[in-house]
Design an enzyme around this catalytic site. Structure first.
Site, PDB file in Angstrom:
ATOM      1  CG  HIS A 156      -0.157   0.139   2.516  1.00 52.80           C
ATOM      2  ND1 HIS A 156       0.583  -0.895   3.033  1.00 52.80           N
ATOM      3  CD2 HIS A 156       0.020   1.182   3.356  1.00 52.80           C
ATOM      4  CE1 HIS A 156       1.169  -0.506   4.147  1.00 52.80           C
ATOM      5  NE2 HIS A 156       0.863   0.757   4.372  1.00 52.80           N
ATOM      6  CG  ASP A 189       1.704   4.685   5.006  1.00 54.96           C
ATOM      7  OD1 ASP A 189       1.183   3.563   5.127  1.00 54.96           O
ATOM      8  OD2 ASP A 189       2.852   4.953   5.412  1.00 54.96           O
ATOM      9  CG  HIS A 205       5.116   0.873   2.816  1.00 58.32           C
ATOM     10  ND1 HIS A 205       4.442   1.999   2.385  1.00 58.32           N
ATOM     11  CD2 HIS A 205       4.696   0.649   4.083  1.00 58.32           C
ATOM     12  CE1 HIS A 205       3.656   2.428   3.349  1.00 58.32           C
ATOM     13  NE2 HIS A 205       3.772   1.625   4.387  1.00 58.32           N
ATOM     14  NE  ARG A 260       2.150   5.387   9.208  1.00 56.09           N
ATOM     15  CZ  ARG A 260       1.091   4.768   8.672  1.00 56.09           C
ATOM     16  NH1 ARG A 260       1.163   3.502   8.290  1.00 56.09           N
ATOM     17  NH2 ARG A 260      -0.044   5.405   8.532  1.00 56.09           N
TER      18      ARG A 260
HETATM   19  C1  SIN Z   1       3.344   0.393   7.671  1.00 60.92           C
HETATM   20  O1  SIN Z   1       2.763  -0.115   6.728  1.00 60.92           O
HETATM   21  O2  SIN Z   1       3.248   1.585   7.920  1.00 60.92           O
HETATM   22  C2  SIN Z   1       4.220  -0.466   8.576  1.00 60.92           C
HETATM   23  C3  SIN Z   1       5.297  -1.159   7.850  1.00 60.92           C
HETATM   24  C4  SIN Z   1       6.082  -2.069   8.762  1.00 60.92           C
HETATM   25  O3  SIN Z   1       5.659  -2.360   9.881  1.00 60.92           O
HETATM   26  O4  SIN Z   1       7.149  -2.536   8.354  1.00 60.92           O
END
Ligand code: SIN
Length: 304
Positions: free
Chosen positions: A125, A127, A280, A295
């Site tokens: 995805h 974000d 990602h 995050r």
């Molecule tokens: C995310 O998708 O923001 C998290 C990615 C992760 O935990 O590696």
């Protein structure tokens, strides 16, 4: 003290000196994405020249790894804010206490309760692509890392667009796709215990939106595919089966091995990626090992 004296004292207060430049090195990573920054302390305010260099590196490499950042949540937020307004994640259950700008990503259970979102990033995805103004970029800061697993994978969506076979490129020209936070929510609830039921207020915050399938990066001018398995539900104006087939082909092409960088986390890494250029995926962590990251997510522009 008379008011005029107080005013005079305020006027006399010394102006703080501008932040000093820091000596740091930029090392491009081998592969389709990313550069490492060594020797920069994000706990100190960046001079405008250092900030410009970081900003340009972010546009050039799409992902920056700042090594060994011993920073507080407030310093993480302050650095993130230099790039734009911060977004507050709809799952308030996993905000860091007193810092709603920080989403906790973690598989840790304490006193029977998850401390963070344990299945964040289970599907590819970009974000917050499910908002009218999706994210510019995200900054993920390692707090606790497992001895094994826990990698994050990033796919370069400029490369994905540039290498799209002609038939697919024609098929997506001018098309728009719908993005929804709820695309995989029910499935994730069935697959694990991380996802709370959403309140009516939360559902109201995540109404589906439509974006161009191919977007132009507002700062580097490059085109990028902007669909993902995690949030894109269908392509507008196509019968359901055609939309499904086209999306499946786009998803498979996006994550070809030559488009991917796999980040193997080191203690205190802070990774800042561009959600307009990359998608990602969390690579997964064995259940018995603890992983926790913080995050922040910066708001971007309406895709065009
Ligand atoms: C995310 O998708 O923001 C998290 C990615 C992760 O935990 O590696």
């Amino acid at each position: 003290m008379s008011q005029s004296n107080a005013v005079r004292r305020e006027e006399a207060a010394p102006v703080p000196p501008p932040p000093a430049a820091q000596a740091f090195e930029l090392r491009p990573l081998a592969g389709p994405v990313g550069a490492e920054l060594i020797g920069l302390d994000l706990g100190r305010e960046l001079s405008s020249a250092d900030f410009k260099r970081v900003h340009q590196a972010h546009l050039d490499h799409h992902l920056l790894v700042f090594r060994d950042q011993r920073i507080t949540p407030q310093q993480h937020i302050d650095f993130s804010r230099r790039f734009g307004r911060l977004m507050i994640h709809v799952l308030h259950q996993f905000h860091l206490a007193n810092y709603p700008e920080i989403l906790i990503v973690s598989n840790i259970i304490e006193n029977g309760q998850p401390v963070g979102l344990g299945d964040a990033g289970k599907y590819w995805h970009s974000d917050i692509s499910y908002k009218e103004l999706p994210s510019l970029g995200s900054l993920l800061h390692a707090q606790e890392l497992p001895a094994q697993g826990g990698d994050t994978l990033f796919a370069n969506m400029h490369l994905a667009y540039d290498t799209l076979p002609a038939a697919l490129r024609n098929a997506v020209e001018g098309k728009r796709a719908v993005h929804s936070y709820l695309a995989k929510y029910g499935q994730l609830q069935k697959e694990g215990n991380w996802r709370p039921n959403l309140s009516a207020q939360q559902v109201a915050q995540v109404q589906a939106v439509s974006h161009p399938v191919v977007r132009t990066h507002p700062e580097n001018g490059r085109r990028a595919l902007f669909v993902s398995e995690g949030f894109t539900t269908h392509i507008e104006g196509l019968p359901e089966d055609e939309s499904r087939q086209l999306l499946d082909e786009l998803f498979a092409h996006s994550v070809r091995p030559e488009h991917i960088y796999r980040h193997r986390w080191q203690p205190h890494d802070l990774v800042f990626w561009d959600n307009r250029s990359l998608i990602h995926l969390a690579g997964g962590t064995p259940d018995h090992l603890r992983r926790k990251l913080y995050r922040t997510t910066i708001e971007g522009d309406a895709p065009f």
